[in-house]
Design an enzyme around this catalytic site. Structure first.
Site, PDB file in Angstrom:
ATOM      1  CG  HIS A 115      -1.726   1.248   1.393  1.00  0.00           C
ATOM      2  ND1 HIS A 115      -1.450   2.221   2.328  1.00  0.00           N
ATOM      3  CD2 HIS A 115      -2.819   1.674   0.713  1.00  0.00           C
ATOM      4  CE1 HIS A 115      -2.343   3.191   2.232  1.00  0.00           C
ATOM      5  NE2 HIS A 115      -3.187   2.882   1.258  1.00  0.00           N
ATOM      6  CG  HIS A 160      -0.786   9.601   0.626  1.00  0.00           C
ATOM      7  ND1 HIS A 160      -0.885   9.375   1.982  1.00  0.00           N
ATOM      8  CD2 HIS A 160      -1.975   9.212   0.104  1.00  0.00           C
ATOM      9  CE1 HIS A 160      -2.067   8.877   2.263  1.00  0.00           C
ATOM     10  NE2 HIS A 160      -2.747   8.767   1.139  1.00  0.00           N
TER      11      HIS A 160
END
Length: 453
Positions: A115, A160
């Site tokens: 992830h 991100h």
């Protein structure tokens, strides 16, 4: 004695003058004569104690001869026997070769999944780097996640979104994957793209992907109507692209309860981009039950750990049925900014193939996953057991998920720790003395019903 595994690495076992564990000494006395273990003795030991299948005296003899200083005959001294027990190649506690059937569709396997694989630390303000991707692949990760965002001057950047994390160039990430994809395992690497790009950058992304991976890039059928995914065996040494073809900006890893679970294919999506997507996320759905509806064509659905827990608790059988031919990816909740992880075994029990793990983090749940994927030769693809595929595991989920279940003890596993090695590798030879001996502890977590250990 099977499974006398060193802490890590392969240091030399203690010298013959060291005090051997009583169990080792006792076994050698039992399977030897006048201080010598012959091939017939060793064969008997392998069959009766190690429970090896159909080991002949000839095989035992050849195994003994593989030791450089083996005595003529061949014969083992207690030193040879002790060395054998500590040899991680000859006496490995788990299979060190791929031994499961790898010819079934991808949906029949658990896949070691990362992830936000580019992050070096927490999910809020850590650095984005290709080094993190390299480390993940070296650990055995087979599914890498990249978040794609428009950068300055027409560049594609990976970071991100909506956080303070730094950015890294898309091309740098892809080259890191290319150079390290098949060192740990020859089985396919899946790149999950969380795409926030406009149409022109989607076309550019497709071009870069094709240029970097070349013949390693798996090209899906043009019709995109596959009823089942290809097998890991068919996809050896291939890179697979998985994403949702977006027509509007939507964050796949969103914890907004009202956000769509999947996105419809938009009319303004780049054709070049569409053509490289081998594992598609399905159509837009408003409810969990609709998202997991089994349809004619194979697809992937991503759920946050909260949404998975909700549907797993209310209708676990629907999850198992969906994962028979489709792929289910579970990702950590957004509040795990410390890069902690969800318990992967809960999702594995219902057949979810891809539990996305923060490999840049630490902790028990990551360690459990790393141990789990040492099965099947450590190739990072573990075949789902029949009781999961058949749906039988759905009835066990509530018991596993409950902290207060009074379960009947079916079997008791006892493990005796004979000795420990490897202290000096990390701590140095001066770290311990007579007044500060090392504390030795061991914990065994048994997952043989899923891994086949």
């Amino acid at each position: 004695m099977r499974g006398l595994l060193l802490r890590h690495g392969n240091p030399q076992p203690p010298s013959p003058t060291s005090v051997l564990p009583p169990d080792v000494d006792s076994l050698f006395c039992r399977f030897s004569w006048n201080g010598r273990m012959h091939a017939s003795h060793f064969c008997k030991f392998l069959n009766e104690i190690q429970h090896e299948v159909n080991v002949s005296e000839t095989h035992a003899s050849e195994l003994m001869k593989s030791f450089k200083d083996c005595l003529p005959g061949p014969q083992f001294t207690i030193k040879h026997f002790h060395t054998y027990l500590f040899d991680t190649q000859l006496n490995s506690p788990i299979h060190n070769q791929v031994h499961q059937d790898m010819s079934l569709p991808l949906s029949h396997y658990y896949i070691f999944t990362g992830h936000n694989s580019y992050l070096t630390g927490n999910q809020l303000n850590s650095k984005s780097s290709a080094d993190a991707i390299i480390k993940a692949l070296q650990r055995g990760i087979r599914a890498v996640e990249l978040d794609l965002w428009p950068g300055s001057h027409g560049r594609i950047e990976v970071f991100h979104g909506r956080t303070l994390t730094s950015a890294v160039k898309f091309e740098v990430c892809l080259n890191a994957i290319k150079q390290n994809a098949f060192i740990k395992s020859q089985y396919p690497v899946i790149i999950t793209l969380e795409d926030h790009l406009p149409e022109e950058l989607q076309a550019k992304a497709a071009k870069i992907i094709k240029e970097v991976f070349g013949s390693h890039l798996y090209k899906p059928p043009l019709s995109h109507d596959q009823k089942a995914f290809p097998s890991p065996e068919e996809l050896k040494n291939k890179i697979i692209i998985s994403t949702k073809p977006p027509w509007k900006d939507s964050d796949e890893d969103s914890d907004n309860v009202d956000s769509p679970l999947t996105d419809e294919v938009g009319c303004n999506t780049s054709k070049e981009y569409m053509d490289i997507i081998a594992i598609r996320q399905g159509r837009k759905c408003k409810s969990l039950s609709d998202a997991l509806r089994v349809e004619e064509h194979a697809k992937r659905v991503s759920l946050s750990e909260q949404k998975f827990s909700k549907i797993a608790s209310s209708d676990p059988l629907s999850v198992v049925k969906f994962t028979k031919d489709n792929i289910l990816r579970i990702y950590p909740r957004g509040s795990r900014i410390d890069s902690s992880n969800y318990d992967p075994m809960k999702a594995f029990l219902l057949g979810a193939q891809m539990v996305a793990l923060n490999t840049q983090g630490h902790g028990k749940r990551l360690w459990v996953a790393q141990g789990f994927f040492k099965a099947n030769g450590g190739c990072s693809y573990v075949k789902k057991p029949e009781f999961v595929v058949s749906g039988e595991s759905a009835s066990l989920f509530s018991l596993y998920n409950s902290k207060n279940s009074n379960l009947e003890v079916k079997q008791t596993l006892k493990v005796k720790v004979c000795m420990g090695c490897g202290w000096y590798e990390e701590l140095g030879k001066h770290s311990f003395d007579k007044s500060s001996p090392p504390d030795l502890s061991a914990k065994v977590i048994r997952f043989s019903y899923l891994t086949g250990f």
